[in-house]
Enzyme design. Structure first.
Site, mmCIF file in Angstrom:
data_model
loop_
_atom_site.group_PDB
_atom_site.id
_atom_site.type_symbol
_atom_site.label_atom_id
_atom_site.label_comp_id
_atom_site.label_asym_id
_atom_site.label_seq_id
_atom_site.Cartn_x
_atom_site.Cartn_y
_atom_site.Cartn_z
ATOM 1 C CD1 TRP A 155 -96.650 -84.378 -22.794
ATOM 2 C CD2 TRP A 155 -98.507 -83.282 -22.185
ATOM 3 N NE1 TRP A 155 -96.986 -84.796 -21.524
ATOM 4 C CE2 TRP A 155 -98.125 -84.141 -21.127
ATOM 5 C CE3 TRP A 155 -99.643 -82.487 -22.029
ATOM 6 C CZ2 TRP A 155 -98.835 -84.222 -19.934
ATOM 7 C CZ3 TRP A 155 -100.358 -82.564 -20.847
ATOM 8 C CH2 TRP A 155 -99.955 -83.426 -19.815
ATOM 9 C CG ASP A 236 -99.893 -76.859 -22.034
ATOM 10 O OD1 ASP A 236 -99.541 -76.453 -20.911
ATOM 11 O OD2 ASP A 236 -99.964 -78.064 -22.315
ATOM 12 C CE LYS A 272 -92.560 -81.305 -17.958
ATOM 13 N NZ LYS A 272 -94.003 -81.223 -17.770
#
Length: 285
Positions: A155, A236, A272
């Site tokens: 990311w 993460d 998300k």
């Protein structure tokens, strides 16, 4: 004389303010606009496009068949249950205790001994981004000579977060473009060759941006090699429940590391999997 003094004093003050304003204006001229976020830039282009057949492939947010935002029914139910039930007082320094406890259960399991024995330090954070940034600052403060190993690719904000925290970055192999799968051998070599006690950023599941994850057996090999080298893992976890459809299964990598006795950290986001983008809900532990 009094009037003159007042006018004179007023004039001096005005002159002083003018000088300050000019100085401040000069200072601001040295501040350059930040570059646009490439993902949000896609959304801006989408909104500006008049085509009726347009599709937004930028931010991964829930949409219905007409392209309109969707709020999950479980989120609406949660809203109904808590509406009007809380005051607006300050939360504890670490954030909402109930929210943190439920987050720990989701990541570590309802029956986790670590939770029962109160061996986890955790705080509420501004989604996964805030959790990563807090960890990066924590790393810099308490391990100032350390580095962070980040997968290729990852990311894009991961690079910004550790750069702004002034933590040197190194990369490790992850994605194999030709096979469109995990470059496991190269990844393991990088883990083995990293200095002992290195910090590694690992995607817990649904790797962003490739979607490629290690198998359970591969995670066990990764955990073993981390144990051999004394590395520290920051997971993460932004997509728990997205990779397999089962939150328990998507937390398997974390559970493996805990079973093997690793001290770990985890940046957890609900943007998300719950669609809570604007609420900035997350946890660091």
């Amino acid at each position: 004389m009094a009037i003159r003094a007042a006018i004179s004093g007023s004039h001096l003050k005005l002159s002083s303010s003018s000088v300050g304003a000019r100085s401040l204006s000069s200072w601001w001229r040295n501040v350059e606009p930040a570059p646009k976020d490439p993902i949000l830039g896609v959304t801006e282009a989408f909104l500006a496009d008049p085509s009726p057949d347009k599709v937004n492939v930028g931010v991964g947010a829930y949409r219905d068949d007409n392209g309109k935002p969707v709020v999950l029914e479980c989120v609406r139910e949660a809203e109904r249950r808590i509406a009007g039930g809380f005051n607006m007082e300050y939360l504890p320094m670490g954030g909402s205790v109930n929210m943190i406890q439920e987050s720990l259960k989701l990541a570590y399991g309802e029956n986790s001994d670590l939770i029962k024995d109160k061996r986890i330090a955790a705080i509420q954070a501004l989604s996964g981004t805030g959790a990563c940034r807090i960890f990066a600052d924590f790393q810099k403060r308490f391990c100032p000579d350390s580095r962070i190993y980040i997968p290729v690719p990852t990311w894009s904000n991961h690079h910004n977060i550790w750069r702004d925290a002034q933590v040197p970055e190194r990369t490790y192999h992850y994605y194999h473009a030709e096979s469109k799968g995990l470059d496991f051998a190269a990844m393991m070599d990088d883990i083995k060759n990293a200095p002992k006690g290195s910090f590694f950023l690992l995607h817990a599941c649904a790797h962003n941006p490739t979607g490629v994850d290690p198998t359970e057996e591969q995670w066990r090999e990764i955990s073993h090699q981390f144990k051999v080298k004394g590395h520290f893992a920051l997971f993460d976890m932004a997509y728990q429940g997205f990779a397999s459809g089962y939150p328990e299964k998507d937390a398997k990598a974390i559970r493996i590391f805990l079973e093997d006795g690793h001290p770990i950290a985890c940046a957890q986001s609900y943007a998300k999997n719950m669609g809570l983008y604007g609420q900035r809900v997350g946890c660091l532990r």
